[in-house]
Design a protein around this motif. Structure first.
Motif, PDB file in Angstrom:
ATOM      1  N   ALA A  62     -40.067   8.602  -3.591  1.00 28.90           N
ATOM      2  CA  ALA A  62     -39.356   7.568  -2.842  1.00 28.90           C
ATOM      3  C   ALA A  62     -38.245   8.169  -1.990  1.00 28.90           C
ATOM      4  N   GLY A  84     -38.019   8.090   2.069  1.00 30.73           N
ATOM      5  CA  GLY A  84     -36.861   7.518   2.742  1.00 30.73           C
ATOM      6  C   GLY A  84     -36.230   8.486   3.719  1.00 30.73           C
ATOM      7  N   TYR A 143     -36.434   1.417  10.179  1.00 31.50           N
ATOM      8  CA  TYR A 143     -35.975   1.700   8.815  1.00 31.50           C
ATOM      9  C   TYR A 143     -34.515   1.284   8.648  1.00 31.50           C
ATOM     10  N   ARG A 155     -32.759  -1.689   6.347  1.00 34.01           N
ATOM     11  CA  ARG A 155     -31.702  -1.403   5.374  1.00 34.01           C
ATOM     12  C   ARG A 155     -30.456  -2.237   5.625  1.00 34.01           C
ATOM     13  N   VAL A 204     -29.807  -5.283   2.652  1.00 37.93           N
ATOM     14  CA  VAL A 204     -30.882  -4.878   1.741  1.00 37.93           C
ATOM     15  C   VAL A 204     -30.475  -3.615   0.983  1.00 37.93           C
ATOM     16  N   ALA A 255     -29.958  -3.154  -3.106  1.00 38.26           N
ATOM     17  CA  ALA A 255     -30.572  -2.079  -3.882  1.00 38.26           C
ATOM     18  C   ALA A 255     -29.547  -1.353  -4.745  1.00 38.26           C
ATOM     19  N   LEU A 305     -30.269  -3.917  -7.861  1.00 37.39           N
ATOM     20  CA  LEU A 305     -31.348  -3.250  -8.588  1.00 37.39           C
ATOM     21  C   LEU A 305     -30.821  -2.170  -9.526  1.00 37.39           C
ATOM     22  N   ILE A 347     -39.545   0.434  -9.982  1.00 37.58           N
ATOM     23  CA  ILE A 347     -39.128  -0.406  -8.853  1.00 37.58           C
ATOM     24  C   ILE A 347     -37.658  -0.194  -8.508  1.00 37.58           C
ATOM     25  N   PRO A 349     -36.533   3.674  -7.616  1.00 36.18           N
ATOM     26  CA  PRO A 349     -37.197   4.158  -6.398  1.00 36.18           C
ATOM     27  C   PRO A 349     -36.775   3.415  -5.130  1.00 36.18           C
ATOM     28  N   VAL A 350     -36.581   2.095  -5.218  1.00 37.13           N
ATOM     29  CA  VAL A 350     -36.128   1.358  -4.031  1.00 37.13           C
ATOM     30  C   VAL A 350     -34.737   1.813  -3.622  1.00 37.13           C
ATOM     31  N   PHE A 359     -35.077   5.183  -2.003  1.00 38.54           N
ATOM     32  CA  PHE A 359     -35.671   5.079  -0.674  1.00 38.54           C
ATOM     33  C   PHE A 359     -34.613   4.799   0.383  1.00 38.54           C
ATOM     34  N   PHE A 360     -33.680   3.909   0.085  1.00 34.66           N
ATOM     35  CA  PHE A 360     -32.644   3.575   1.066  1.00 34.66           C
ATOM     36  C   PHE A 360     -31.466   4.550   1.019  1.00 34.66           C
TER      37      PHE A 360
END
Length: 418
Positions: free
Chosen positions: A49, A53, A65, A69, A84, A88, A92, A294, A297-298, A301-302
């Motif tokens: 991830a 990213g 991208y 974000r 977003v 995260a 998250l 989830i 990794p999310v 990614f950001f």
């Protein structure tokens, strides 16, 4: 950790040293093995991830991208209109910190940290591995506002570190694997405390006091009905999750970083209860895929999405140098020095299966800082250029730390001839 000087035992027994870094029992070893396998899988997913990213931020789709974000969603009247990327890191990651809290609770109640003789080594090593990188960073940034990021190189990413360990040194002694796992758990506790104390701008008392209501309700029902929640497949999702979301929202409104509530809620989950129910272990098995597959990794990614040709001053800025030297050199120096002091000034010595070279390698591997390090970087700098510099330094320092650890941990085949 030392025994009484005047003991009725024989002199040979009195002088027997206490072995450091050895597995305690078969059940604990089996539990650690299961956890390590889960962390290896999670670490690989997070690595992928993060690479995706970073590649997206430096590719033709970079504008899309960054637009994704920075897209803001959420109810504005409740001050939850977050981007977003913020969802995260603030939302998250609360799941990730919940899992960290479950493991901390398990270790303090029934694991390695429940016994002073086995807890002293990883605890001392963790504090050394936090203090030395922080001092190195401050030495590079002293007298400037950038010194506020002193905690960035102090954190160890347990999933990354364990995943790399499984890839580069699958046959190192189990005691060292357990040492790394316990060290990283204590490291996470220190990082959580640092975030709560040093990276909270201001506290709003009304929402903070209001958060006590859902937290108290959560504590009552999870401790009153542990067997039911352990057996029920939908109960935690329909009952506990909404209560947790309310507590998270109130914590966020209070000004304290909302991920801390994940740790608090985890600490309230009983490790053992009526009928031998281990609700913490049940929750850990049930929710770990959500965290490792989830949530983290999310976030990765950001968080890893930094344009290499952007506003950052990597690699020669004091921020970058302090982070990289802190991760690559500060971590192994602090961890190894703390362990050596225990063996030097107490009647303790390393287990015969552990080599000092491998201990230094594990210390170097603790320099793989990602999830919490990137989170602290976001909290440390309001300036985008400083934040990007810190993120790139965390990623570069982690890669170099892996290379150093590999050089120290990969065992050469022993010659069959004398």
């Amino acid at each position: 950790m030392s025994e009484p000087l005047h003991s009725p035992e024989a002199p040979s027994q009195r002088a027997r040293p206490r072995r450091l870094l050895r597995l305690v029992n078969q059940r604990e070893a089996a539990r650690v093995s299961r956890l390590l396998r889960a962390e290896v899988v999670g670490g690989v997913i997070v690595m992928v991830a993060a690479v995706v990213g970073f590649a997206a931020a430096n590719s033709p789709i970079a504008d899309g991208y960054f637009a994704l974000r920075d897209t803001r969603i959420g109810p504005e009247p409740l001050h939850l209109d977050l981007s977003v990327g913020q969802w995260a890191s603030d939302g998250l990651l609360a799941i990730f910190f919940f899992m960290v809290g479950l493991e901390l609770k398990r270790e303090f109640v029934a694991g390695e940290l429940s016994r002073f003789s086995t807890a002293i080594v990883p605890v001392a090593a963790a504090f050394g591995g936090v203090a030395v990188p922080a001092l190195i960073y401050v030495a590079f940034t002293a007298g400037s506002p950038a010194a506020h990021g002193w905690a960035i190189p102090t954190a160890t990413d347990i999933a990354f570190a364990v995943a790399v360990l499984g890839l580069i040194a699958p046959r190192i002694p189990p005691a060292l694997r357990m040492f790394l796992l316990t060290l990283a758990v204590v490291d996470d506790l220190i990082a959580i405390s640092i975030i709560a104390v040093f990276y909270t701008a201001g506290v709003q008392l009304l929402p903070l006091l209001a958060s006590l209501v859902p937290i108290t309700v959560y504590a009552f029902i999870v401790r009153r009905f542990p067997q039911w929640f352990a057996r029920s497949g939908w109960g935690p999702w329909l009952i506990l999750l909404p209560i947790g979301i309310v507590a998270w929202a109130l914590f966020h409104a209070s000004g304290i970083h909302a991920t801390i509530v994940g740790v608090l809620l985890a600490f309230l989950v009983p490790v053992s209860g009526a009928g031998g129910t281990q609700l913490a272990e049940v929750f850990e098995r049930r929710f770990r895929p959500l965290s490792t597959g989830i949530a983290v990794p999310v976030f990765a990614f950001f968080a890893a999405g930094v344009a290499s040709g952007g506003e950052s001053r990597f690699p020669f800025d004091p921020i970058a140098l302090g982070i990289m030297v802190g991760l690559v050199a500060g971590k192994p120096i602090g961890i190894t020095l703390s362990t050596w002091l225990l063996t030097r000034f107490t009647r303790a010595e390393l287990d015969e299966s552990v080599r000092w070279r491998e201990l230094v390698g594990v210390g170097a591997l603790a320099g793989v800082g990602f999830t919490v390090a990137l989170l602290v970087a976001d909290l440390s700098f309001a300036d985008a250029a400083d934040a990007d510099t810190a993120r790139l330094a965390v990623m570069a320092g982690s890669v170099v730390a892996v290379a150093v650890a590999a050089a120290l941990l990969v065992r050469r085949p022993r010659s069959r001839t004398r």
